[in-house]
Design a protein around this motif. Structure first.
Motif, mmCIF file in Angstrom:
data_model
loop_
_atom_site.group_PDB
_atom_site.id
_atom_site.type_symbol
_atom_site.label_atom_id
_atom_site.label_comp_id
_atom_site.label_asym_id
_atom_site.label_seq_id
_atom_site.Cartn_x
_atom_site.Cartn_y
_atom_site.Cartn_z
ATOM 1 N N THR A 518 0.828 -1.201 0.000
ATOM 2 C CA THR A 518 0.000 0.000 0.000
ATOM 3 C C THR A 518 0.863 1.250 0.000
ATOM 4 O O THR A 518 0.574 2.225 -0.708
ATOM 5 N N TYR A 580 0.405 -13.299 -4.051
ATOM 6 C CA TYR A 580 -0.301 -12.265 -3.279
ATOM 7 C C TYR A 580 -0.252 -10.927 -4.008
ATOM 8 O O TYR A 580 -1.214 -10.157 -3.961
ATOM 9 N N PHE A 583 -2.982 -11.021 -6.455
ATOM 10 C CA PHE A 583 -4.252 -10.797 -5.752
ATOM 11 C C PHE A 583 -4.429 -9.322 -5.401
ATOM 12 O O PHE A 583 -5.513 -8.753 -5.578
ATOM 13 N N TYR A 584 -3.371 -8.688 -4.917
ATOM 14 C CA TYR A 584 -3.418 -7.272 -4.547
ATOM 15 C C TYR A 584 -3.711 -6.403 -5.768
ATOM 16 O O TYR A 584 -4.450 -5.421 -5.690
ATOM 17 N N TYR A 586 -5.482 -7.109 -8.426
ATOM 18 C CA TYR A 586 -6.874 -7.193 -8.884
ATOM 19 C C TYR A 586 -7.887 -6.729 -7.838
ATOM 20 O O TYR A 586 -9.033 -6.437 -8.178
ATOM 21 N N THR A 587 -7.497 -6.656 -6.584
ATOM 22 C CA THR A 587 -8.452 -6.295 -5.539
ATOM 23 C C THR A 587 -8.269 -4.885 -4.992
ATOM 24 O O THR A 587 -9.234 -4.271 -4.542
ATOM 25 N N LYS A 588 -7.035 -4.347 -5.014
ATOM 26 C CA LYS A 588 -6.777 -3.062 -4.378
ATOM 27 C C LYS A 588 -6.405 -1.946 -5.352
ATOM 28 O O LYS A 588 -6.600 -0.770 -5.039
ATOM 29 N N GLU A 590 -6.345 0.089 -9.160
ATOM 30 C CA GLU A 590 -7.259 0.431 -10.253
ATOM 31 C C GLU A 590 -6.485 0.657 -11.549
ATOM 32 O O GLU A 590 -6.845 1.496 -12.368
#
Length: 637
Positions: A518, A580, A583-584, A586-588, A590
């Motif tokens: 992040t 991971y 995954f990050y 596609y989920t967090k 844009e």
């Protein structure tokens, strides 16, 4: 003694958990005192977007410019981050508020209108700096009353439908309301800046008569005390439109002291969730690690005791398990040179990360020192070449190798060359997008000089020292004829056991990994290095223990080919790290552009590769120590 140990451990944990709050400020950075009326120079930094991950310089857009654009001196880390810090036409006077100060007027042509629209569509943010403090936008949290969060920089503009029109239009933030917070010394009446905030507005300014520097605006006027408080009449971005850039600045006294001014930026996340998640993860991993250590100690103690009590050689032959492979357990593996190179490189990564963590926990890598973290890691990597050469040649001599110069050469070039080629390709992609994130040729040359001029010689020096030392004796002799390995159970299949072994080390870091990703990809500060250091220690323990356990099971199955498997077992956690990252993504994030996606996965591949080398070396050396320990404890006739 037990009470003393508990006290020392408690103080250790307390220090590292709280160092990010009560941390030391970067040595050498002294506060600057301003008297009333002193000039405050606002600097502009890069334009950033979480959608594209491609930074651009502030003046890549047709904003108002000063007479002469001056680049600030940037360190190596800042250049690699894409920072481009320059002066700006925004000049304040300390504790003297201004209202509706006009900066300039810009007439949009087709090219400039297109540039603004592209940056607005990609949600780019403008970053500014005052007295080394980044500009933030205060935003009220909708789910919590009286809770304000701060976003870095303000949006170039916004896109939306206005005045009943069906088409989406682009509007630019051309009026900035700055708030400068300061802490005043009552005795000297000097002030120190402790906050730099802004509220952006889009206003279609109007004025009387012809435009000139002294033209009086009717939309905001300091004489009539008419201020801009909303964007009800926004400024549209279209070819032929004129945009007048203005700003207000208000000075507000604050109780926050200069030493605590970064708290606003460092405490943006949900701290309670973060603390709970990290502590919970640490407790689970520590509990599992304790159980593993207990099982291993009890099992090995029983096995060694039983084996040492055997009276005859025939009884020893009847034994099954790890004792039977004592004549083959130290047989050199396939591709021993490659293993030595990767082991030495892993030691180099370990040294770099460890020293970086220590400096960060002590406050030497404060966020006020932009680019300091990356600069420190690069320099430490270069100087840790000494350890890489030493570790690789020492292991090479243990495996009865003779050509240490060849090993030193491979250690100096194999891993860095792979990283450099990947970085060069990604940099070429960024350069093709005309982004300020592209590393200039001069900086690339400086990196090559650091590599060839310092790192390579240090690797050879370390290799020479390591090879001169006598090789350690194997605890047991190696048979001339290799023992046949029996058919293994399905759960001891190399691929299966290697992949299983990477789960626990990844589980030790995946929560902290979320906050690190992040901070990198969503442009937030990360400064909880105390927690990170403890997670780092837990990762080392977990990698070592899970690899030793699986190595023990492998030897019990009479499979003595543990060298490479021990490295790959803990190193496989890098596979989960990359999964991971997918995954990050596609989920967090844009990210929609292909170029930005390629950059993201390219950089995460590099990070995963470094993580593989680092964790693999930990697992390998843990098994190396473990095998020598258990076989030196057994009596062999």
């Amino acid at each position: 003694m037990a009470k003393v140990r508990i006290l020392i451990f408690t103080l250790f944990v307390f220090f590292f958990l709280n160092v990010h709050i009560h941390g030391f400020y970067l040595p050498g950075v002294a506060p600057q005192d301003f008297q009333m009326g002193d000039a405050l120079m606002v600097k502009v930094n890069k334009l950033t977007s979480t959608k594209t991950q491609l930074p651009y310089s502030y003046y890549s857009l047709p904003y108002c410019r000063p007479e002469h654009i001056v680049d600030s001196a940037e360190n190596l880390g800042e250049v690699l981050r894409g920072d481009r810090i320059e002066n700006s036409p925004f000049v304040f006077k300390m504790r003297e508020s201004q209202m509706c100060a006009a900066v300039c007027r810009v007439k949009l042509d087709k090219k400039s209108a297109k540039a603004f629209k592209e940056k607005i569509a990609d949600e780019y943010r403008v970053n500014m700096i005052l007295d080394n403090l980044p500009l933030v936008v205060p935003v009220q949290r909708p789910d919590q009353d009286n809770v304000v969060v701060y976003q870095h920089g303000f949006h170039v503009g916004l896109k939306g439908i206005f005045a009943g029109k069906k088409e989406e239009k682009y509007f630019i933030h051309n009026h900035l309301t700055f708030t400068v917070r300061y802490h005043r010394d009552i005795q000297t009446d000097s002030s120190r800046i402790v906050g730099f905030e802004v509220k952006p507005f889009s206003v279609k300014h109007e004025y009387e008569g012809q435009w000139n520097e002294k033209a009086r605006l009717t939309t905001c006027d300091p004489h009539t005390k008419r201020a801009v408080t909303n964007s009800e009449s926004p400024q549209e971005v279209e070819e032929g439109n004129e945009i007048i850039f203005t700003y207000d600045v208000d000075f507000q006294e604050s109780e926050v002291k200069w030493a605590s001014r970064w708290d606003t930026y460092l405490l943006m996340a949900d701290d309670q969730i973060h603390w709970f998640s990290i502590v919970n993860s640490m407790m689970i991993v520590l509990f599992l690690s304790g159980m593993v250590a207990m099982i291993m100690l009890r099992t090995l103690y029983r096995d060694i005791s039983n084996y040492n009590q055997l009276e005859t050689h025939e009884e020893a032959l009847e034994e099954t398990g790890w004792k039977l492979v004592h004549g083959d357990v130290f047989r050199p593996p396939t591709n021993p040179e490659l293993l030595c190179v990767y082991a030495g490189t892993g030691v180099q990564c370990f040294g770099m990360i460890l020293v970086t963590m220590i400096f960060a926990c002590l406050g030497f890598l404060s966020p006020s020192n932009r680019g300091g973290l990356m600069t420190a890691m690069l320099l430490l990597w270069v100087f840790m070449g000494l350890l890489a050469g030493y570790a690789s040649s020492r292991l090479y001599k243990t495996l009865r190798g003779t050509e240490w110069k060849k090993i030193a050469l491979k250690t100096a070039f194999m891993f860095p060359a792979t990283i450099f080629v990947a970085f060069f390709v990604l940099n070429a992609i960024i350069w093709g997008q005309k982004s300020s994130g592209a590393v200039p040729f001069g900086t690339m040359f400086a990196l090559v000089v650091l590599w060839f001029g310092i790192s390579v010689p240090l690797v050879f020096i370390g290799g020479y020292i390591g090879f001169r030392k006598p090789a350690p004796e194997d605890p047991v002799k190696t048979n001339k004829i290799p023992r046949q390995i029996p058919i293994q159970a399905w759960y001891m299949n190399p691929i299966f056991s290697i992949l299983i072994g990477g789960i626990l080390p990844f589980g030790a870091v995946f929560i902290e990994l979320f906050f690190i990703l992040t901070s990198i990809w969503l442009h937030q500060f990360y400064y909880i290095f105390g927690f990170l250091f403890i997670v780092f220690i837990i990762l080392i323990i977990t990698c070592a223990e899970i690899t030793v356990v699986l190595c023990y099971f492998q030897l019990c199955s009479e499979d003595y080919q543990w060298w490479w498997r021990s490295y790959l077992t803990s190193g496989s956690s890098a596979v989960y790290l990359f999964l991971y990252a997918v995954f990050y993504f596609y989920t967090k994030l844009e990210i929609t552009k292909l170029v930005s996606a390629v950059l993201y996965f390219g950089y995460m591949l590099i990070v995963s590769y470094v993580f593989f080398v680092f964790t693999g070396a930990i697992g390998f050396y843990a098994c190396f120590w473990f095998t020598r320990l258990i076989y030196s404890s057994v009596k062999i006739d």
